[in-house]
Design a protein around this motif. Structure first.
Motif, PDB file in Angstrom:
ATOM      1  N   UNK A  30      11.839   1.604  36.415  1.00  0.00           N
ATOM      2  CA  UNK A  30      12.760   2.736  36.312  1.00  0.00           C
ATOM      3  C   UNK A  30      12.316   3.595  35.140  1.00  0.00           C
ATOM      4  N   UNK A  31      12.064   4.933  35.362  1.00  0.00           N
ATOM      5  CA  UNK A  31      11.712   5.791  34.222  1.00  0.00           C
ATOM      6  C   UNK A  31      12.906   5.925  33.278  1.00  0.00           C
ATOM      7  N   UNK A  32      12.624   5.966  32.003  1.00  0.00           N
ATOM      8  CA  UNK A  32      13.684   6.106  31.004  1.00  0.00           C
ATOM      9  C   UNK A  32      13.968   7.594  30.766  1.00  0.00           C
ATOM     10  N   UNK A  33      15.191   8.037  31.078  1.00  0.00           N
ATOM     11  CA  UNK A  33      15.517   9.470  30.922  1.00  0.00           C
ATOM     12  C   UNK A  33      15.795   9.829  29.465  1.00  0.00           C
ATOM     13  N   UNK A  34      14.745   9.823  28.666  1.00  0.00           N
ATOM     14  CA  UNK A  34      14.944  10.079  27.240  1.00  0.00           C
ATOM     15  C   UNK A  34      14.970  11.579  26.928  1.00  0.00           C
ATOM     16  N   UNK A  35      13.964  12.294  27.347  1.00  0.00           N
ATOM     17  CA  UNK A  35      13.903  13.731  27.018  1.00  0.00           C
ATOM     18  C   UNK A  35      13.766  14.632  28.249  1.00  0.00           C
ATOM     19  N   UNK A  36      13.545  14.069  29.431  1.00  0.00           N
ATOM     20  CA  UNK A  36      13.443  14.897  30.644  1.00  0.00           C
ATOM     21  C   UNK A  36      14.640  14.613  31.550  1.00  0.00           C
ATOM     22  N   UNK A  37      15.694  15.421  31.419  1.00  0.00           N
ATOM     23  CA  UNK A  37      16.865  15.308  32.287  1.00  0.00           C
ATOM     24  C   UNK A  37      16.951  16.502  33.243  1.00  0.00           C
ATOM     25  N   UNK A  38      15.794  17.169  33.459  1.00  0.00           N
ATOM     26  CA  UNK A  38      15.693  18.313  34.388  1.00  0.00           C
ATOM     27  C   UNK A  38      16.610  19.463  33.987  1.00  0.00           C
ATOM     28  N   UNK A  39      16.887  19.601  32.701  1.00  0.00           N
ATOM     29  CA  UNK A  39      17.835  20.617  32.237  1.00  0.00           C
ATOM     30  C   UNK A  39      17.353  22.036  32.533  1.00  0.00           C
ATOM     31  N   UNK A  40      16.044  22.247  32.393  1.00  0.00           N
ATOM     32  CA  UNK A  40      15.517  23.599  32.612  1.00  0.00           C
ATOM     33  C   UNK A  40      15.712  24.055  34.046  1.00  0.00           C
ATOM     34  N   UNK A  41      15.359  23.209  35.013  1.00  0.00           N
ATOM     35  CA  UNK A  41      15.512  23.582  36.429  1.00  0.00           C
ATOM     36  C   UNK A  41      16.980  23.725  36.820  1.00  0.00           C
ATOM     37  N   UNK A  42      17.837  22.927  36.201  1.00  0.00           N
ATOM     38  CA  UNK A  42      19.277  23.055  36.476  1.00  0.00           C
ATOM     39  C   UNK A  42      19.784  24.412  36.001  1.00  0.00           C
ATOM     40  N   UNK A  43      19.355  24.831  34.822  1.00  0.00           N
ATOM     41  CA  UNK A  43      19.778  26.142  34.314  1.00  0.00           C
ATOM     42  C   UNK A  43      19.224  27.279  35.177  1.00  0.00           C
ATOM     43  N   UNK A  44      17.988  27.112  35.666  1.00  0.00           N
ATOM     44  CA  UNK A  44      17.405  28.123  36.558  1.00  0.00           C
ATOM     45  C   UNK A  44      18.233  28.228  37.837  1.00  0.00           C
ATOM     46  N   UNK A  45      18.602  27.082  38.413  1.00  0.00           N
ATOM     47  CA  UNK A  45      19.400  27.081  39.643  1.00  0.00           C
ATOM     48  C   UNK A  45      20.769  27.710  39.413  1.00  0.00           C
ATOM     49  N   UNK A  46      21.377  27.439  38.261  1.00  0.00           N
ATOM     50  CA  UNK A  46      22.682  28.043  37.936  1.00  0.00           C
ATOM     51  C   UNK A  46      22.559  29.559  37.809  1.00  0.00           C
ATOM     52  N   UNK A  47      21.491  30.001  37.165  1.00  0.00           N
ATOM     53  CA  UNK A  47      21.290  31.448  36.998  1.00  0.00           C
ATOM     54  C   UNK A  47      21.041  32.126  38.343  1.00  0.00           C
ATOM     55  N   UNK A  48      20.248  31.487  39.212  1.00  0.00           N
ATOM     56  CA  UNK A  48      19.995  32.051  40.551  1.00  0.00           C
ATOM     57  C   UNK A  48      21.285  32.164  41.352  1.00  0.00           C
ATOM     58  N   UNK A  49      22.151  31.168  41.222  1.00  0.00           N
ATOM     59  CA  UNK A  49      23.422  31.196  41.934  1.00  0.00           C
ATOM     60  C   UNK A  49      24.288  32.354  41.458  1.00  0.00           C
ATOM     61  N   UNK A  50      24.405  32.533  40.144  1.00  0.00           N
ATOM     62  CA  UNK A  50      25.220  33.627  39.607  1.00  0.00           C
ATOM     63  C   UNK A  50      24.624  34.987  39.961  1.00  0.00           C
ATOM     64  N   UNK A  51      23.298  35.077  39.942  1.00  0.00           N
ATOM     65  CA  UNK A  51      22.641  36.339  40.295  1.00  0.00           C
ATOM     66  C   UNK A  51      22.944  36.728  41.737  1.00  0.00           C
ATOM     67  N   UNK A  52      22.868  35.753  42.645  1.00  0.00           N
ATOM     68  CA  UNK A  52      23.127  36.045  44.053  1.00  0.00           C
ATOM     69  C   UNK A  52      24.571  36.448  44.282  1.00  0.00           C
ATOM     70  N   UNK A  53      25.500  35.856  43.539  1.00  0.00           N
ATOM     71  CA  UNK A  53      26.904  36.249  43.663  1.00  0.00           C
ATOM     72  C   UNK A  53      27.095  37.713  43.268  1.00  0.00           C
ATOM     73  N   UNK A  54      26.414  38.131  42.218  1.00  0.00           N
ATOM     74  CA  UNK A  54      26.517  39.543  41.789  1.00  0.00           C
ATOM     75  C   UNK A  54      25.878  40.470  42.833  1.00  0.00           C
ATOM     76  N   UNK A  55      24.751  40.021  43.399  1.00  0.00           N
ATOM     77  CA  UNK A  55      24.096  40.843  44.418  1.00  0.00           C
ATOM     78  C   UNK A  55      24.956  40.962  45.674  1.00  0.00           C
ATOM     79  N   UNK A  56      25.708  39.911  45.983  1.00  0.00           N
ATOM     80  CA  UNK A  56      26.615  39.974  47.135  1.00  0.00           C
ATOM     81  C   UNK A  56      27.685  41.040  46.907  1.00  0.00           C
ATOM     82  N   UNK A  57      28.257  41.069  45.697  1.00  0.00           N
ATOM     83  CA  UNK A  57      29.264  42.090  45.384  1.00  0.00           C
ATOM     84  C   UNK A  57      28.650  43.494  45.427  1.00  0.00           C
ATOM     85  N   UNK A  58      27.400  43.598  44.952  1.00  0.00           N
ATOM     86  CA  UNK A  58      26.711  44.886  45.006  1.00  0.00           C
ATOM     87  C   UNK A  58      26.492  45.319  46.446  1.00  0.00           C
ATOM     88  N   UNK A  59      26.171  44.367  47.324  1.00  0.00           N
ATOM     89  CA  UNK A  59      25.951  44.697  48.729  1.00  0.00           C
ATOM     90  C   UNK A  59      27.231  45.190  49.381  1.00  0.00           C
TER      91      UNK A  59
END
Length: 416
Positions: free
Chosen positions: A296-325
């Motif tokens: 089992x890999x030890x999750x010491x410093x890689x908890x995929x935080x960067x990709x999670x933040x990218x996914x959160x930002x993409x979700x919020x961006x698309x919500x704004x684009x939907x309102x713009x549409x």
């Protein structure tokens, strides 16, 4: 010189017309859907999305490893892997935890719907362009027909009065004025023909056809545009667009897809488990040892935080684009509805004023001029006015239809 050039061009366009195919709008759309290269290429994106689902379902392959004795110094043997030798074998399998494989598959499935909506949006946009070119070509040909009729009449007069001028029975300046009227008509002919050529180029590209397309339009179909007076109000049209417009619907599906992407990225922070079985002939604590292995890999410093933040930002961006549409659709519908209603009102007023009198008056003026009951100045002034009025009426009909097509395009519902 100009007259020779004109007739050469007229001969060329006439010969070109023989290579045209007569198609109704529905027939033209059938050829377009079947042959348009952009549509055919876009369909592969759907196949790609489906292939991504297949790929997402695939687990990592089991990993097999082995260890064989190379040199046995005490016995002075090479590759001693028999009963008294040494060998070790192991098989390992990666097991996904945290439902990450399930989340990956669900995300991949969501992209299929998006690809289908994007294909539908491309189809809608290209069909709108096709219908615009189809109607543009149809009404521009009506203009050509009208101009040709006037050119034939005026050139006949030029020929007759030129002969009379040579005999001294008619002023030469009047012949020049008639020739000037003929030149103006021929210039208009060339300008309109250039527009037809451009539309024909578009139709050929969109249908992947080598032949030109001669639009065939039923009068009843045109009346659906000209006589339409019960179009839903702008708010109702917006609701239709929110239910049927694939561009807007794709934003909704992209939001759903981004939610699944975020869920997947969060699950990737859960460590995976590697299980295995190993066999060791003589190197273990006892002979022919069989072991259960895990990692089992030890999750010491890689908890995929960067990709999670990218996914959160993409979700919020698309919500704004939907309102713009939504804002864009509302503005487009209001503008298109206002444009259509204004054109419909003006066209109705003109029709009620009696456009059928145009031809009656035209024939009367032509006959009276031939009988010399009216002056040349009156005749040329009327001809110029008649030509502009006729062309403007045809243009008004065309613009009324195109404004209706614009509403159909936005709401993705055939209202006309």
């Amino acid at each position: 010189m100009f007259r020779k050039l004109f007739f050469l061009l007229l001969l060329f366009f006439s010969q070109t017309a023989f290579s045209q195919q007569n198609l109704t709008l529905s027939q033209c759309e059938e050829v377009f859907v079947k042959n348009n290269l952009a549509l055919l290429a876009e369909q592969y994106n759907i196949d790609i999305a489906k292939a991504n689902v297949i790929q997402a379902k695939i687990w990592e392959l089991p990993y097999a490893s082995g260890e064989l004795n190379a040199i046995n110094p005490p016995n002075k043997r090479v590759l001693d892997i028999g009963g008294q030798g040494q060998k070790a074998l192991a098989v390992q399998q990666l097991l996904y935890l945290g439902k990450k494989k399930k989340n990956e598959v669900e995300f991949a499935k969501s992209t299929i719907i998006i690809a289908e909506l994007q294909f539908e949006q491309l189809l809608k946009n290209l069909r709108f362009q096709l219908r615009q070119s189809f109607y543009n070509s149809f009404f521009e040909q009506q203009k050509i027909s009208n101009i040709n009729k006037q050119i034939a009449n005026v050139d006949t007069l030029v020929k007759v009065y030129s002969q009379q001028a040579q005999k001294g029975n008619w002023p030469l300046r009047d012949v020049v004025r008639l020739q000037s009227l003929s030149f103006n008509l021929k210039n208009e002919f060339l300008a309109v023909q250039k527009s037809i050529n451009d539309e024909q180029e578009t139709l050929k590209i969109m249908t992947s056809s080598r032949e030109g397309i001669n639009p065939v339009v039923d009068d009843l179909a045109l009346n659906n545009y000209f006589l339409k007076n019960n179009l839903p109000v702008a708010d109702a049209l917006l609701n239709m667009a929110l239910e049927n417009n694939p561009d807007y619907l794709s934003f909704l599906k992209i939001i759903e897809s981004n939610v699944l992407m975020l869920k997947w990225q969060k699950s990737l922070s859960t460590p995976d488990l590697t299980l295995g079985v190993s066999y060791d002939q003589r190197g273990g604590a006892f002979g022919n040892q069989v072991n259960l292995t895990f990692g089992v890999p030890l999750p010491l410093w890689n908890r995929n935080k960067g990709n999670i933040k990218i996914a959160e930002a993409e979700l919020e961006k698309t919500k704004r684009l939907k309102e713009q549409k939504i804002t864009e659709l509302k503005s487009q519908i209001e503008n298109s509805y206002l444009t259509w209603s204004q054109k419909q009102e003006k066209y109705t007023q003109i029709i009620q004023s009696g456009t059928e009198n145009f031809e009656v008056v035209y024939k009367g003026i032509l006959q009276n001029f031939q009988k010399q009951n009216i002056s040349l100045l009156e005749f040329t002034d009327f001809m110029e006015s008649y030509n502009q009025s006729t062309l403007q009426l045809i243009e008004m009909r065309k613009q009324l239809i195109l404004s209706g097509e614009s509403i159909n395009h936005i709401v993705n519902v055939n209202l006309f």
